[in-house]
Motif scaffolding. Sequence first.
Motif, PDB file in Angstrom:
ATOM      1  N   LYS A   1      39.074  43.657 -33.521  1.00  0.00           N
ATOM      2  CA  LYS A   1      39.945  44.539 -33.691  1.00  0.00           C
ATOM      3  C   LYS A   1      40.567  44.945 -32.229  1.00  0.00           C
ATOM      4  O   LYS A   1      39.740  45.226 -31.425  1.00  0.00           O
ATOM      5  CB  LYS A   1      39.709  45.801 -34.120  1.00  0.00           C
TER       6      LYS A   1
ATOM      7  N   HIS B   1      43.299  46.637 -29.466  1.00  0.00           N
ATOM      8  CA  HIS B   1      43.949  47.925 -29.219  1.00  0.00           C
ATOM      9  C   HIS B   1      45.307  47.757 -28.446  1.00  0.00           C
ATOM     10  O   HIS B   1      45.360  48.314 -27.301  1.00  0.00           O
ATOM     11  CB  HIS B   1      43.191  48.923 -28.368  1.00  0.00           C
TER      12      HIS B   1
ATOM     13  N   ASP C   1      44.706  48.149 -33.590  1.00  0.00           N
ATOM     14  CA  ASP C   1      44.757  49.747 -33.606  1.00  0.00           C
ATOM     15  C   ASP C   1      45.641  50.338 -32.631  1.00  0.00           C
ATOM     16  O   ASP C   1      45.450  49.924 -31.369  1.00  0.00           O
ATOM     17  CB  ASP C   1      43.495  50.375 -33.412  1.00  0.00           C
TER      18      ASP C   1
ATOM     19  N   ASN D   1      46.701  53.495 -32.073  1.00  0.00           N
ATOM     20  CA  ASN D   1      46.607  54.757 -31.803  1.00  0.00           C
ATOM     21  C   ASN D   1      48.084  55.858 -31.845  1.00  0.00           C
ATOM     22  O   ASN D   1      48.044  56.473 -30.625  1.00  0.00           O
ATOM     23  CB  ASN D   1      45.790  55.021 -30.475  1.00  0.00           C
TER      24      ASN D   1
ATOM     25  N   GLU E   1      46.493  49.749 -37.530  1.00  0.00           N
ATOM     26  CA  GLU E   1      45.921  50.991 -37.597  1.00  0.00           C
ATOM     27  C   GLU E   1      46.690  52.084 -36.865  1.00  0.00           C
ATOM     28  O   GLU E   1      47.196  52.056 -35.587  1.00  0.00           O
ATOM     29  CB  GLU E   1      44.498  50.727 -36.894  1.00  0.00           C
ATOM     30  N   GLU E   2      46.935  53.169 -37.705  1.00  0.00           N
ATOM     31  CA  GLU E   2      47.433  54.472 -37.008  1.00  0.00           C
ATOM     32  C   GLU E   2      48.873  54.094 -36.161  1.00  0.00           C
ATOM     33  O   GLU E   2      49.005  54.330 -34.963  1.00  0.00           O
ATOM     34  CB  GLU E   2      46.605  55.298 -35.996  1.00  0.00           C
TER      35      GLU E   2
ATOM     36  N   GLU F   1      40.937  58.507 -38.823  1.00  0.00           N
ATOM     37  CA  GLU F   1      39.942  58.974 -37.543  1.00  0.00           C
ATOM     38  C   GLU F   1      40.318  60.342 -37.148  1.00  0.00           C
ATOM     39  O   GLU F   1      39.597  60.936 -36.713  1.00  0.00           O
ATOM     40  CB  GLU F   1      39.509  57.875 -36.414  1.00  0.00           C
TER      41      GLU F   1
ATOM     42  N   HIS G   1      35.280  54.810 -39.084  1.00  0.00           N
ATOM     43  CA  HIS G   1      35.800  54.634 -37.664  1.00  0.00           C
ATOM     44  C   HIS G   1      34.210  55.020 -36.820  1.00  0.00           C
ATOM     45  O   HIS G   1      33.518  55.927 -37.210  1.00  0.00           O
ATOM     46  CB  HIS G   1      36.790  55.760 -37.282  1.00  0.00           C
TER      47      HIS G   1
HETATM   48 MG   LIG Z   1      41.025  53.850 -34.381  1.00  0.00          MG
END
Ligand SMILES: [Mg+2]
Length: 370
Positions: A166, A168, A191, A193, A217-218, A244, A294
Motif C-alpha cells: 500500500k 501513501h 492511501d 489520507n 483509501e480515504e 480508520e 487499519h
Molecule cells: Mg489509512
Amino acid sequence: MKITEIHAHYVRIPCDMGAPVDDMGGISFPTMDHLLIEVRTDAGITGWGEGFGHSIIPATLAALESYIAPWFIGKDPTPIGALHRQAQQAFHLFGRNGPVVYAHSGIDIALWDIAAKRAGVPLHRLLGGSSRSHVRAYASLLRYSKPEIVARICRDCVTAGYRHIKLHEIDTAAVLAAREGAGAGIGIANDVNCPWTVAEAQAMERAYRPAALAWLEEPVFPPEDHTGLARVRQHGATRIAAGENAAGVHDFRDLFERGAIDIAQPSVTKIGGITEMRKIIALAEAHSVELLPHCAYFGPGNLASIHIVASLATDTMLERLYVTLAETPYGTSMDAKDGMVAVPQGPGLGVEPDMRLVEKYRQGRISKIS
Ligand SMILES: [Mg+2]
C-alpha cells in the motif's frame, strides 16, 4: 477480580524509514511512538493495551490519566461488553472520537488480554478461534513522493516476499512508478489520507487507473462525508476503502447504508478497542463489505490486530508499516517473513513486553493511576 492499577508507558523508538528524511514526501516517522497501557488486577493478572498514537500521544495520555483510567479503577474487568457500554456512556460528552476514545480503546484491549490469560488461551480463541498459524501482511509504505524512490522501495518489498503493497502517494507519477517497480501480479493500493473534494477525488481516481489499484483509501475530505465518498465509489472503477477515522459502529453503519465503501478499516486502538471492533466485524459481514483492519503500530494494538485478522472467517490481510525499528519490547514476534506474520499462540495477546526495553525508550516517567 478488580482493576487495581493502570500504568501508562509512552515509548519512543528510532526507526529506519527506508529513505533519508529529506527524501520523504510528507508522511514520515523518524521515531515510532507508542502508548502502552498496563492494566493490573488483584488476581495478579496484568493485561496490556495500546492507545493511538503518534504525535497525539500526550493528549491520549492526559485523557487516560485525568478521567478514563480513574473510572476503571476498582471495577471488575470480567464483564467486558457491559463495562464497555457503561464506559462509553460515562465518557460520551467528552467526544465520541479522538484521545478519549483512544485511551478507552487501550484499556479495552488490555481487558481482553486479561480475559484470555485468565482462560489460558490465545486471544484469537476468544474471538472465534483460528486455523491459521500465520496471517498475510501487506507492506504499508510511507510517502516518498519521488517516483524513483517509490519504484525502488516497491521492488524491495517484492524481494522481501510481500505480494501486496500500500502506497501513501498523491502524485500520479509516483503511483504509476510503484506499478513499474512492483511489476504485474502484485497488489498495489493507495492511501491518500483525505485530501480532496468529491470532484477532485473522482478526477484522481480516473488518473490512477493505469496502475490497477487494489483499492483507493480515504480520497475525500472530510472523512465524515459518507455521501460524497459514496459518489466517488458509485461513479468510479476502483474499490474504495475507509474507516480508520470513523467514530464507532454507528459511523460504520452509515458508511455501509450509503454504499460508501468496499473495504472497512476500523483501527483497534482508535475505534473503542476489541469490543467495538467485534460489532463492526459482524455489521460488515451483514453488509457484504470486506474488513481490513487499519493497523500502523508495533505494540499491543498490533498484537490485537493479528489475533483479529486470524479469527476472521475470510482470509484477510494485516497492515504492516514498512519501517524498521531499532529494537522493540516485543522482539521479532511481529516481523513479517515472506509477507507472513506468525499468530502468537501464548495466552492473551501472546507476547509480553521486555520491560528493560520499555524503560530504555520511555519518554519521562511511568504514569501510574490507582
Ligand atoms: Mg489509512
